[in-house]
Write a protein that holds these residues in place. Structure first.
Motif, PDB file in Angstrom:
ATOM      1  N   UNK A 199       0.711  -1.211  -0.018  1.00  0.00           N
ATOM      2  CA  UNK A 199      -0.179  -0.113  -0.041  1.00  0.00           C
ATOM      3  C   UNK A 199       0.839   1.326  -0.104  1.00  0.00           C
ATOM      4  N   UNK A 200       2.019   1.204   0.514  1.00  0.00           N
ATOM      5  CA  UNK A 200       2.672   2.521   0.734  1.00  0.00           C
ATOM      6  C   UNK A 200       3.936   2.222  -0.310  1.00  0.00           C
ATOM      7  N   UNK A 201       4.805   1.325  -0.330  1.00  0.00           N
ATOM      8  CA  UNK A 201       6.108   1.364  -0.913  1.00  0.00           C
ATOM      9  C   UNK A 201       5.901   1.284  -2.488  1.00  0.00           C
ATOM     10  N   UNK A 202       4.896   0.298  -2.836  1.00  0.00           N
ATOM     11  CA  UNK A 202       4.676   0.042  -4.064  1.00  0.00           C
ATOM     12  C   UNK A 202       3.880   1.083  -4.720  1.00  0.00           C
ATOM     13  N   UNK A 203       3.045   1.780  -4.093  1.00  0.00           N
ATOM     14  CA  UNK A 203       2.120   2.986  -4.409  1.00  0.00           C
ATOM     15  C   UNK A 203       3.146   4.197  -4.640  1.00  0.00           C
ATOM     16  N   UNK A 204       4.273   4.261  -3.953  1.00  0.00           N
ATOM     17  CA  UNK A 204       5.314   5.504  -4.257  1.00  0.00           C
ATOM     18  C   UNK A 204       5.798   5.106  -5.505  1.00  0.00           C
ATOM     19  N   UNK A 205       6.013   4.018  -5.990  1.00  0.00           N
ATOM     20  CA  UNK A 205       6.532   3.720  -7.312  1.00  0.00           C
ATOM     21  C   UNK A 205       5.767   4.171  -8.190  1.00  0.00           C
ATOM     22  N   UNK A 206       4.701   3.734  -8.156  1.00  0.00           N
ATOM     23  CA  UNK A 206       3.520   4.084  -9.327  1.00  0.00           C
ATOM     24  C   UNK A 206       3.235   5.659  -9.400  1.00  0.00           C
ATOM     25  N   UNK A 207       3.408   6.168  -8.255  1.00  0.00           N
ATOM     26  CA  UNK A 207       3.079   7.870  -8.250  1.00  0.00           C
ATOM     27  C   UNK A 207       4.361   8.244  -9.345  1.00  0.00           C
ATOM     28  N   UNK A 208       5.488   7.833  -8.703  1.00  0.00           N
ATOM     29  CA  UNK A 208       6.755   8.342  -9.216  1.00  0.00           C
ATOM     30  C   UNK A 208       6.757   8.031 -10.817  1.00  0.00           C
ATOM     31  N   UNK A 209       6.438   7.101 -11.176  1.00  0.00           N
ATOM     32  CA  UNK A 209       6.534   6.501 -12.750  1.00  0.00           C
ATOM     33  C   UNK A 209       5.552   7.165 -13.577  1.00  0.00           C
ATOM     34  N   UNK A 210       4.531   7.437 -12.914  1.00  0.00           N
ATOM     35  CA  UNK A 210       3.593   8.489 -13.809  1.00  0.00           C
ATOM     36  C   UNK A 210       3.920   9.843 -13.709  1.00  0.00           C
ATOM     37  N   UNK A 211       4.583  10.335 -12.649  1.00  0.00           N
ATOM     38  CA  UNK A 211       5.090  11.665 -12.698  1.00  0.00           C
ATOM     39  C   UNK A 211       6.394  11.691 -13.948  1.00  0.00           C
ATOM     40  N   UNK A 212       7.132  10.906 -13.649  1.00  0.00           N
ATOM     41  CA  UNK A 212       8.177  10.964 -14.584  1.00  0.00           C
ATOM     42  C   UNK A 212       7.775  10.816 -15.867  1.00  0.00           C
ATOM     43  N   UNK A 213       6.735   9.850 -16.275  1.00  0.00           N
ATOM     44  CA  UNK A 213       6.128   9.751 -17.531  1.00  0.00           C
ATOM     45  C   UNK A 213       5.564  11.334 -18.124  1.00  0.00           C
ATOM     46  N   UNK A 214       4.978  11.705 -17.153  1.00  0.00           N
ATOM     47  CA  UNK A 214       4.386  13.118 -17.467  1.00  0.00           C
ATOM     48  C   UNK A 214       5.426  14.291 -17.782  1.00  0.00           C
ATOM     49  N   UNK A 215       6.339  14.246 -16.962  1.00  0.00           N
ATOM     50  CA  UNK A 215       7.525  15.436 -16.890  1.00  0.00           C
ATOM     51  C   UNK A 215       8.211  14.952 -18.345  1.00  0.00           C
ATOM     52  N   UNK A 216       8.425  13.792 -18.755  1.00  0.00           N
ATOM     53  CA  UNK A 216       9.184  13.425 -19.971  1.00  0.00           C
ATOM     54  C   UNK A 216       8.252  13.853 -21.226  1.00  0.00           C
ATOM     55  N   UNK A 217       6.931  13.854 -21.068  1.00  0.00           N
ATOM     56  CA  UNK A 217       6.059  14.299 -22.167  1.00  0.00           C
ATOM     57  C   UNK A 217       6.070  15.952 -22.313  1.00  0.00           C
ATOM     58  N   UNK A 218       6.235  16.464 -21.071  1.00  0.00           N
ATOM     59  CA  UNK A 218       6.229  17.772 -20.923  1.00  0.00           C
ATOM     60  C   UNK A 218       7.363  18.262 -21.633  1.00  0.00           C
ATOM     61  N   UNK A 219       8.431  17.673 -21.413  1.00  0.00           N
ATOM     62  CA  UNK A 219       9.898  18.046 -21.842  1.00  0.00           C
ATOM     63  C   UNK A 219       9.959  17.991 -23.325  1.00  0.00           C
ATOM     64  N   UNK A 220       8.883  16.884 -23.986  1.00  0.00           N
ATOM     65  CA  UNK A 220       8.936  16.828 -25.593  1.00  0.00           C
ATOM     66  C   UNK A 220       8.224  17.936 -26.251  1.00  0.00           C
ATOM     67  N   UNK A 221       7.029  18.258 -25.244  1.00  0.00           N
ATOM     68  CA  UNK A 221       6.212  19.380 -26.104  1.00  0.00           C
ATOM     69  C   UNK A 221       6.533  20.772 -25.660  1.00  0.00           C
ATOM     70  N   UNK A 222       7.444  20.988 -24.761  1.00  0.00           N
ATOM     71  CA  UNK A 222       8.081  22.113 -24.369  1.00  0.00           C
ATOM     72  C   UNK A 222       9.474  22.320 -25.128  1.00  0.00           C
ATOM     73  N   UNK A 223       9.877  21.156 -25.659  1.00  0.00           N
ATOM     74  CA  UNK A 223      11.145  21.339 -26.220  1.00  0.00           C
ATOM     75  C   UNK A 223      12.365  21.664 -25.450  1.00  0.00           C
ATOM     76  N   UNK A 224      11.924  21.378 -24.106  1.00  0.00           N
ATOM     77  CA  UNK A 224      12.994  21.613 -22.979  1.00  0.00           C
ATOM     78  C   UNK A 224      13.634  20.458 -22.288  1.00  0.00           C
ATOM     79  N   UNK A 225      14.835  20.112 -22.823  1.00  0.00           N
ATOM     80  CA  UNK A 225      15.423  18.793 -22.250  1.00  0.00           C
ATOM     81  C   UNK A 225      16.397  18.941 -21.120  1.00  0.00           C
TER      82      UNK A 225
END
Ligand code: MN3
Length: 241
Positions: free
Chosen positions: A70-96
């Protein structure tokens, strides 16, 4: 406007503004419960445990299972969604400029999410038996089941710091291998497919076993659901053959 025109129009607008991505159009790989680790929109989700929190007692205790899932695994799920979102944003804003950070987050949390998903599934209150296929791969790769257990246990017990012991399929030579994974995936061969990961981070055993990792690894091997592992191994082979 027909439905088709509307869809085409929306697709054109979407393509201009965002990356074309449609997870629901992808067929999910139904091996080791990984299809339950992502929803139809492509978001990573915490899959339910396939049994009760106390189902692995006395080998793995209820409190550890609750915190771990409930705690540790959920933390990885949140971290993975966040990283995925941030990388998508980097592509869209052309800021790497922060891409090194987000790629590391993607690797760490992705490794955590996928390995834990497999880890819950390969354990269970019932052990069943190994299929003839799995048994023959173990024999041709390690000599015997006993030799495999010795190697697997020694590798898991000696992972430096936090990480995983791992039985994996290595498709190039069509055999099984045992590896260590530091943290959530350092020391991997990228081609390997996990068959039986054991979590040896302290959070997986410290409440019950304190510093006695080897007692925990021995207990883990008592709750392996070999019937499930065998079925998933057959599916893995069928992806390659
Ligand atoms: Mn863990």
């Amino acid at each position: 406007m027909t439905k088709r025109d509307f869809i085409l129009g929306a697709a054109a607008v979407g393509a201009a503004a965002t990356i074309p991505f449609n997870a629901s159009a992808m067929s999910k790989i139904k091996v080791n419960g990984l299809d339950k680790a992502v929803d139809d929109a492509g978001n990573y989700i915490l899959p339910d445990l396939p049994y009760a929190y106390n189902a692995l007692e006395p080998y793995i205790d209820e409190q550890t299972m609750k915190l771990h899932h409930d705690k540790h695994h959920l933390g990885y799920v949140k971290g993975l969604n966040n990283a995925t979102q941030q990388i998508k944003q980097a592509i869209e804003s052309n800021d790497f400029s922060l891409i090194k950070h987000w790629e590391r987050e993607l690797a760490f949390h992705g490794g955590g999410h996928f390995l834990h998903t497999i880890f819950w599934n390969v354990m269970g209150p019932k052990q069943g038996s190994r299929s003839r296929e799995l048994e023959s791969y173990i024999n041709k790769s390690f000599g015997s089941f006993d030799s495999f257990v010795k190697l697997y246990t020694a590798a898991a017990n000696s992972v430096e710091g936090s990480g995983w012991g791992m039985l994996s399929y290595e498709p190039a030579a069509d055999k099984l291998i045992v590896m260590q994974g530091e943290k959530q995936g350092n020391l991997t061969q990228w081609i390997q497919i996990p068959v039986l990961p054991v979590d040896v981070w302290e959070h997986a055993y410290y409440l019950k076993y304190q510093n006695r990792r080897s007692d925990y690894v021995e207990a883990f091997l008592k709750v392996v659901n070999w019937e499930y592992v065998s079925e998933q191994f057959d599916k893995t082979l069928s992806l390659y053959k």
